[in-house]
Scaffold this motif. Structure first.
Motif, PDB file in Angstrom:
ATOM      1  N   GLY A 216       0.823  -1.204   0.000  1.00 56.62           N
ATOM      2  CA  GLY A 216       0.000   0.000   0.000  1.00 56.62           C
ATOM      3  C   GLY A 216       0.853   1.247   0.000  1.00 56.62           C
ATOM      4  O   GLY A 216       2.094   1.186   0.054  1.00 56.62           O
ATOM      5  N   ASN A 217       0.204   2.409  -0.061  1.00 53.77           N
ATOM      6  CA  ASN A 217       0.903   3.692  -0.124  1.00 53.77           C
ATOM      7  C   ASN A 217       0.865   4.462   1.189  1.00 53.77           C
ATOM      8  O   ASN A 217       1.736   5.292   1.439  1.00 53.77           O
ATOM      9  N   ASP A 218      -0.129   4.210   2.017  1.00 52.19           N
ATOM     10  CA  ASP A 218      -0.275   4.936   3.278  1.00 52.19           C
ATOM     11  C   ASP A 218       0.373   4.120   4.392  1.00 52.19           C
ATOM     12  O   ASP A 218      -0.125   3.054   4.788  1.00 52.19           O
ATOM     13  N   TYR A 219       1.494   4.624   4.915  1.00 50.82           N
ATOM     14  CA  TYR A 219       2.220   3.851   5.918  1.00 50.82           C
ATOM     15  C   TYR A 219       1.437   3.749   7.220  1.00 50.82           C
ATOM     16  O   TYR A 219       1.531   2.730   7.906  1.00 50.82           O
ATOM     17  N   ASP A 220       0.676   4.753   7.577  1.00 48.16           N
ATOM     18  CA  ASP A 220      -0.097   4.688   8.817  1.00 48.16           C
ATOM     19  C   ASP A 220      -1.088   3.527   8.789  1.00 48.16           C
ATOM     20  O   ASP A 220      -1.251   2.802   9.773  1.00 48.16           O
ATOM     21  N   ILE A 221      -1.742   3.358   7.642  1.00 43.69           N
ATOM     22  CA  ILE A 221      -2.682   2.244   7.511  1.00 43.69           C
ATOM     23  C   ILE A 221      -1.934   0.909   7.500  1.00 43.69           C
ATOM     24  O   ILE A 221      -2.368  -0.072   8.135  1.00 43.69           O
ATOM     25  N   LEU A 222      -0.807   0.861   6.814  1.00 43.03           N
ATOM     26  CA  LEU A 222      -0.021  -0.371   6.773  1.00 43.03           C
ATOM     27  C   LEU A 222       0.445  -0.774   8.166  1.00 43.03           C
ATOM     28  O   LEU A 222       0.465  -1.962   8.510  1.00 43.03           O
ATOM     29  N   GLU A 223       0.829   0.216   8.969  1.00 40.10           N
ATOM     30  CA  GLU A 223       1.302  -0.079  10.327  1.00 40.10           C
ATOM     31  C   GLU A 223       0.182  -0.660  11.186  1.00 40.10           C
ATOM     32  O   GLU A 223       0.391  -1.616  11.950  1.00 40.10           O
ATOM     33  N   LYS A 224      -1.031  -0.123  11.048  1.00 38.21           N
ATOM     34  CA  LYS A 224      -2.171  -0.664  11.795  1.00 38.21           C
ATOM     35  C   LYS A 224      -2.497  -2.092  11.357  1.00 38.21           C
ATOM     36  O   LYS A 224      -2.766  -2.976  12.177  1.00 38.21           O
ATOM     37  N   LEU A 225      -2.476  -2.314  10.034  1.00 36.64           N
ATOM     38  CA  LEU A 225      -2.759  -3.660   9.538  1.00 36.64           C
ATOM     39  C   LEU A 225      -1.696  -4.653   9.996  1.00 36.64           C
ATOM     40  O   LEU A 225      -2.007  -5.809  10.323  1.00 36.64           O
ATOM     41  N   ALA A 226      -0.450  -4.206  10.035  1.00 30.50           N
ATOM     42  CA  ALA A 226       0.620  -5.097  10.492  1.00 30.50           C
ATOM     43  C   ALA A 226       0.422  -5.489  11.946  1.00 30.50           C
ATOM     44  O   ALA A 226       0.670  -6.648  12.332  1.00 30.50           O
ATOM     45  N   GLU A 227      -0.015  -4.558  12.773  1.00 27.08           N
ATOM     46  CA  GLU A 227      -0.287  -4.883  14.175  1.00 27.08           C
ATOM     47  C   GLU A 227      -1.403  -5.915  14.287  1.00 27.08           C
ATOM     48  O   GLU A 227      -1.322  -6.854  15.083  1.00 27.08           O
ATOM     49  N   GLN A 228      -2.446  -5.756  13.479  1.00 27.41           N
ATOM     50  CA  GLN A 228      -3.560  -6.707  13.517  1.00 27.41           C
ATOM     51  C   GLN A 228      -3.113  -8.094  13.048  1.00 27.41           C
ATOM     52  O   GLN A 228      -3.455  -9.121  13.662  1.00 27.41           O
ATOM     53  N   VAL A 229      -2.339  -8.136  11.958  1.00 28.57           N
ATOM     54  CA  VAL A 229      -1.878  -9.426  11.437  1.00 28.57           C
ATOM     55  C   VAL A 229      -0.963 -10.108  12.444  1.00 28.57           C
ATOM     56  O   VAL A 229      -1.049 -11.325  12.657  1.00 28.57           O
ATOM     57  N   LYS A 230      -0.100  -9.348  13.094  1.00 32.75           N
ATOM     58  CA  LYS A 230       0.794  -9.940  14.085  1.00 32.75           C
ATOM     59  C   LYS A 230       0.007 -10.543  15.244  1.00 32.75           C
ATOM     60  O   LYS A 230       0.338 -11.624  15.739  1.00 32.75           O
ATOM     61  N   GLY A 231      -1.050  -9.852  15.679  1.00 30.78           N
ATOM     62  CA  GLY A 231      -1.870 -10.392  16.752  1.00 30.78           C
ATOM     63  C   GLY A 231      -2.548 -11.696  16.361  1.00 30.78           C
ATOM     64  O   GLY A 231      -2.635 -12.631  17.171  1.00 30.78           O
ATOM     65  N   VAL A 232      -3.007 -11.768  15.106  1.00 33.48           N
ATOM     66  CA  VAL A 232      -3.651 -12.998  14.642  1.00 33.48           C
ATOM     67  C   VAL A 232      -2.644 -14.139  14.568  1.00 33.48           C
ATOM     68  O   VAL A 232      -2.917 -15.272  14.983  1.00 33.48           O
TER      69      VAL A 232
END
Length: 337
Positions: free
Chosen positions: A244-260
């Motif tokens: 993606g292009n928006d790092y803020d959104i990517l960072e949030k998604l990465a946190e969610q994926v790591k939790g899963v």
């Protein structure tokens, strides 16, 4: 002979269906064996009879050697019993086949077992934007601490950044620490010391976290890491890539994926490959103030450049000898002549 070779060849056909690391490792082996068996069968059916016609002359008779005769004596009564109890033999075969199908469903999904390569690779992901000098200093510290605190280790070396041939591009903040250890029988048996390779990995990771809590650490083996990198583009067995292009959104998604992933049964180690962004200093010019003073944005850029990187205002040469007169050089030369 023909059917025997065909059966052995067919056994290797499922190996060609393997993918991932298993496919990379075993496809060449399966193809080599199948080609060798095919060539051997072709020679056995064509060349060998011709050679026999030249070599085996005179009276040739067929017969059994003592070993075959002994086997036939044991096989013949067994075959008679099986023919008399044919329904029992068929029923036992069906039960055995159904049992094998049930066992097949209980097998694990991983084909290749974990092989002990005799070494460990700890991949250190340091804070983004770290300079080469700072990364080198921390790696030297890590190597010295490992050799000092772990008598199980024989030697350690690190690899930083990208080599001259950029087959493995890595920024200066990423390092691969290769750790070689003694055989398990030579490890100290004192309490608190590691007794297995897994325990050694845990204690090494804990020690690296003490050096810098901001380190992200992944543990693997050199060959295993390279296979994963060739297949997935990352150094982990399982990776999740988010684009993606928006790092803020990517960072949030990465946190969610790591939790899963951390809550997934069987997950042993979940880490970010790269976390954070390169620090930046943003300077925003006030356009209305520039217009009030009649300045352009270029003037602001020049001032910022001079403040951060300096500016050359002129050149001054020191210790430079004045050139001698050409006529004097000519006269001196003529006099020496």
């Amino acid at each position: 002979m023909f059917f025997g070779v065909v059966i052995i060849t067919v056994v290797y056909v499922p190996v060609l269906a393997l993918t991932g690391i298993e496919g990379k490792m075993f496809h060449p082996m399966a193809l080599t064996v199948m080609l060798a068996l095919g060539g051997a069968l072709a020679l056995a059916l064509t060349l060998m009879p011709v050679l026999c016609s030249f070599v085996l002359t005179g009276k040739v008779s067929e017969g059994d050697n003592p070993l075959i005769r002994l086997i036939k004596r044991a096989y013949a009564p067994t075959l008679d019993i099986a023919l008399r109890l044919r329904w029992l033999v068929v029923l036992a075969s069906v039960v055995l086949f159904i049992t094998s199908l049930w066992l097949f469903t209980r097998l694990g999904a991983e084909f290749v077992p974990k092989l002990d390569e005799g070494s460990i690779t700890s991949m250190l992901y340091k804070p983004v934007g770290m300079s080469m000098e700072e990364s080198l200093r921390t790696d030297i510290e890590v190597e010295n601490r490992l050799l000092k605190e772990f008598p199980e280790i024989t030697r350690v070396f690190s690899r930083i950044g990208t080599s001259d041939i950029a087959t493995d591009p890595m920024p200066p903040n990423e390092s691969d620490v290769y750790i070689f250890y003694k055989p398990l029988v030579e490890w100290p048996k004192t309490p608190g010391r590691p007794h297995t390779k897994a325990e050694l990995n845990e204690q090494i990771s804990a020690m690296l976290k003490k050096i810098n809590p901001d380190y992200n650490i992944l543990t693997a083996q050199p060959i295993e890491m390279r296979f994963n990198e060739m297949l997935e583009g990352t150094k982990a067995e399982l990776s999740v890539k988010i684009f993606g292009n928006d790092y803020d959104i990517l960072e949030k998604l990465a946190e969610q994926v790591k939790g899963v992933l951390e809550g997934t049964p069987g997950a042993a180690q979940v880490e970010y490959e790269t976390e954070g962004r390169t620090p930046q200093l943003q300077i925003n010019a006030k356009r209305e103030v520039l217009q009030r003073y009649g300045l352009q944005a270029e003037e602001v850029n020049k001032a910022v450049n001079a403040a951060l990187a300096g500016r050359s205002s002129g050149h001054h040469r020191e210790r430079e000898q004045a050139p001698r007169h050409r006529g004097a050089d000519a006269r001196g030369t003529a006099g020496r002549r």
